[in-house]
Design a protein around this motif. Structure first.
Motif, mmCIF file in Angstrom:
data_model
loop_
_atom_site.group_PDB
_atom_site.id
_atom_site.type_symbol
_atom_site.label_atom_id
_atom_site.label_comp_id
_atom_site.label_asym_id
_atom_site.label_seq_id
_atom_site.Cartn_x
_atom_site.Cartn_y
_atom_site.Cartn_z
ATOM 1 N N GLN A 84 -13.416 -1.602 -6.242
ATOM 2 C CA GLN A 84 -13.394 -0.252 -5.742
ATOM 3 C C GLN A 84 -12.941 0.480 -5.062
ATOM 4 O O GLN A 84 -12.491 1.734 -4.755
ATOM 5 N N ARG A 85 -11.814 -0.556 -4.922
ATOM 6 C CA ARG A 85 -10.442 0.106 -4.138
ATOM 7 C C ARG A 85 -9.283 -0.587 -3.886
ATOM 8 O O ARG A 85 -8.396 -0.930 -3.463
ATOM 9 N N PRO A 86 -8.660 -0.035 -5.047
ATOM 10 C CA PRO A 86 -7.469 -1.230 -5.904
ATOM 11 C C PRO A 86 -6.112 -0.416 -5.471
ATOM 12 O O PRO A 86 -5.243 -0.808 -4.587
ATOM 13 N N LEU A 87 -5.702 0.757 -5.068
ATOM 14 C CA LEU A 87 -5.139 1.814 -4.686
ATOM 15 C C LEU A 87 -5.473 1.272 -2.706
ATOM 16 O O LEU A 87 -3.925 0.921 -2.639
ATOM 17 N N HIS A 88 -6.311 1.008 -2.136
ATOM 18 C CA HIS A 88 -5.809 0.261 -0.880
ATOM 19 C C HIS A 88 -5.756 -1.243 -1.606
ATOM 20 O O HIS A 88 -4.581 -1.742 -0.266
ATOM 21 N N THR A 89 -6.058 -2.054 -2.001
ATOM 22 C CA THR A 89 -5.327 -2.860 -1.994
ATOM 23 C C THR A 89 -4.235 -3.249 -3.145
ATOM 24 O O THR A 89 -2.838 -3.917 -2.124
ATOM 25 N N TYR A 90 -3.759 -1.974 -3.253
ATOM 26 C CA TYR A 90 -2.097 -2.480 -4.104
ATOM 27 C C TYR A 90 -1.271 -1.835 -2.098
ATOM 28 O O TYR A 90 -0.566 -2.305 -2.275
ATOM 29 N N ASN A 93 -1.310 -4.904 -0.029
ATOM 30 C CA ASN A 93 -0.707 -6.541 -0.822
ATOM 31 C C ASN A 93 0.446 -6.234 -1.964
ATOM 32 O O ASN A 93 1.837 -7.078 -1.120
ATOM 33 N N VAL A 94 0.632 -4.759 -2.719
ATOM 34 C CA VAL A 94 2.078 -5.168 -2.322
ATOM 35 C C VAL A 94 2.995 -4.355 -2.657
ATOM 36 O O VAL A 94 3.766 -4.252 -1.931
ATOM 37 N N THR A 95 2.969 -2.557 -1.272
ATOM 38 C CA THR A 95 3.835 -2.246 -0.998
ATOM 39 C C THR A 95 4.482 -2.583 0.216
ATOM 40 O O THR A 95 5.659 -2.966 0.899
ATOM 41 N N GLY A 96 2.902 -3.701 0.540
ATOM 42 C CA GLY A 96 3.673 -4.141 2.458
ATOM 43 C C GLY A 96 4.487 -5.303 1.871
ATOM 44 O O GLY A 96 5.304 -5.973 2.715
ATOM 45 N N THR A 97 3.935 -6.411 0.990
ATOM 46 C CA THR A 97 4.786 -6.942 0.861
ATOM 47 C C THR A 97 6.628 -6.977 0.304
ATOM 48 O O THR A 97 7.587 -7.358 0.876
ATOM 49 N N ALA A 98 7.079 -5.285 -0.152
ATOM 50 C CA ALA A 98 7.433 -5.006 -0.084
ATOM 51 C C ALA A 98 8.317 -5.091 0.757
ATOM 52 O O ALA A 98 9.548 -4.745 1.179
ATOM 53 N N THR A 99 7.317 -4.474 1.627
ATOM 54 C CA THR A 99 8.178 -3.451 2.792
ATOM 55 C C THR A 99 8.838 -4.504 3.650
ATOM 56 O O THR A 99 9.431 -5.290 4.171
ATOM 57 N N LEU A 100 8.086 -5.741 4.252
ATOM 58 C CA LEU A 100 8.101 -6.975 4.455
ATOM 59 C C LEU A 100 9.318 -7.451 3.838
ATOM 60 O O LEU A 100 10.290 -7.873 5.099
ATOM 61 N N LEU A 101 9.748 -7.476 2.397
ATOM 62 C CA LEU A 101 11.041 -8.462 1.849
ATOM 63 C C LEU A 101 12.227 -7.466 2.677
ATOM 64 O O LEU A 101 13.137 -8.112 3.473
ATOM 65 N N GLY A 102 11.630 -6.069 1.937
ATOM 66 C CA GLY A 102 13.341 -5.814 2.467
ATOM 67 C C GLY A 102 13.769 -5.313 4.227
ATOM 68 O O GLY A 102 14.797 -5.393 4.365
ATOM 69 N N ALA A 103 12.227 -5.991 5.044
ATOM 70 C CA ALA A 103 12.574 -5.787 5.978
ATOM 71 C C ALA A 103 13.525 -7.164 6.607
ATOM 72 O O ALA A 103 14.646 -7.451 7.565
ATOM 73 N N MET A 104 12.695 -8.103 5.873
ATOM 74 C CA MET A 104 13.981 -9.874 5.813
ATOM 75 C C MET A 104 15.313 -9.759 5.571
ATOM 76 O O MET A 104 16.438 -10.028 5.913
ATOM 77 N N GLU A 105 15.896 -8.731 4.282
ATOM 78 C CA GLU A 105 16.992 -8.880 4.151
ATOM 79 C C GLU A 105 17.808 -7.552 4.660
ATOM 80 O O GLU A 105 18.978 -8.169 5.052
ATOM 81 N N ALA A 106 17.064 -6.696 5.526
ATOM 82 C CA ALA A 106 17.935 -5.652 6.988
ATOM 83 C C ALA A 106 17.808 -6.775 7.584
ATOM 84 O O ALA A 106 19.553 -6.619 8.562
#
Length: 322
Positions: A84-90, A93-106
């Motif tokens: 029922q909440r696909p956009l919130h889930t993505y 879980n997806v944008t959040g993980t990409a943001t985390l990986l960007g912070a790790m790289e930085a």
């Protein structure tokens, strides 16, 4: 040096933090408390309240606490609700993980243990799932976890990120009476809340193609799961080889009906569960081999089903003051 645990104020995350502390490894927790609880974080563990969508906050936390690795558990974890909440889930879980990986790289943090899920398999057409079983997620949640694994693999190829993903199955029990599973969607909390309120627990779906018509799952103890994270982190710290993914499965399935009978036995409360419709996104059966994790992460089932139920019940009763 410390390990950052995202979602470390949650039911699973706080057990992971405790497992790291037991091995003498410092941790720092980042959690937005959307589902976690500040009281679940052990005293003395640095706590940063905030979202994994906030890259600047993550970078500051990693720099200030000399973070060398990340255990990434934060996210939206409800398969049924994700339909029922696909956009919130993505986003989570997806944008959040990409943001985390960007912070790790930085900040040049180069190792991560990722909380994945059995939901990546959907409804497998095999009796025993292995890491190579085809992935056919049946919910936005399962899809988001598979994308998370892809993000780690791509970042590993691009930057040398050392990583592994642990595919969880049904996590239950408690390693301490201080922490219980408060989820409004997971089986054990739903059953316990009903019993404590004097209501009859409910089974969602009794017409699955399984021996008793109820879903069959791997049930694993949260403390065993937490120990596997420490083992993975230690191997990453030592630059020892790891597989890209591991199933943390028991190899044995237990049905929801069997769980209900065990709960009645452990609690001493005699009940017959009510029957309700299936939940969207729930496959009929998932049982997995944990052989690879046993080989590399000392993974094994250290708790019986009775111990899982008893420890979860004790923690839930402690939380309610009983």
């Amino acid at each position: 040096m410390s390990w950052l645990v995202t979602g470390g104020a949650g039911y699973i995350g706080s057990h992971v933090v405790r497992a790291f502390r037991a091995q003498g490894i410092d941790t720092v927790v980042v959690d937005d408390l959307s589902s976690g609880r500040r009281a679940f974080v052990p005293e003395g563990v640095p706590f940063v309240e905030g979202s994994i969508l906030d890259g600047s906050l993550l970078e500051r936390a990693m720099a200030e606490h000399d973070v060398v690795g990340v255990v990434h558990l934060a996210g939206f974890k409800y398969a049924g609700v994700s339909v029922q909440r696909p956009l919130h889930t993505y986003q989570q879980n997806v944008t959040g993980t990409a943001t985390l990986l960007g912070a790790m790289e930085a900040t040049r943090v180069d190792r991560i243990v990722f909380s994945s899920s059995a939901a990546v398999y959907g409804t497998p057409d095999v009796d025993l799932v292995t890491e190579d079983t085809p992935k056919h997620p049946e919910s936005p949640y399962g899809e988001s976890k598979l994308i998370g694994e892809w993000l780690l693999a791509d970042q590993g190829r691009a930057t040398g990120l050392r990583h592994t993903s642990l595919r969880y199955f049904n996590v239950v029990g408690s390693g301490t009476d201080e922490v219980f599973d408060p989820s409004p969607h997971n089986l054990f909390p739903l059953v316990f809340d009903a019993l404590l309120a004097g209501r009859t627990p409910r089974i969602n779906g009794v017409d699955y193609p399984t021996p008793d018509g109820t879903c069959v799952r791997d049930y694993i103890h949260v403390a065993d799961l937490a120990d596997a994270h420490v083992a993975a982190a230690r191997r990453l710290d030592a630059a020892e080889p790891l597989e890209a993914v591991y199933n943390l499965g028991s190899g044995d399935g237990v049905s929801v009906g069997e769980i209900m009978r065990e709960v009645a036995e452990v609690t001493g409360i005699d009940f017959r569960p009510e029957h309700g419709p299936r939940r969207e996104g729930d496959p009929a059966r998932i049982v997995a081999s944990g052989e690879l994790a046993a080989r590399d992460l000392d993974w094994r089932m250290r708790h019986s089903l009775s111990e899982m139920v008893a420890s979860a019940w004790a923690a839930r009763r402690a939380a309610s003051g009983d």
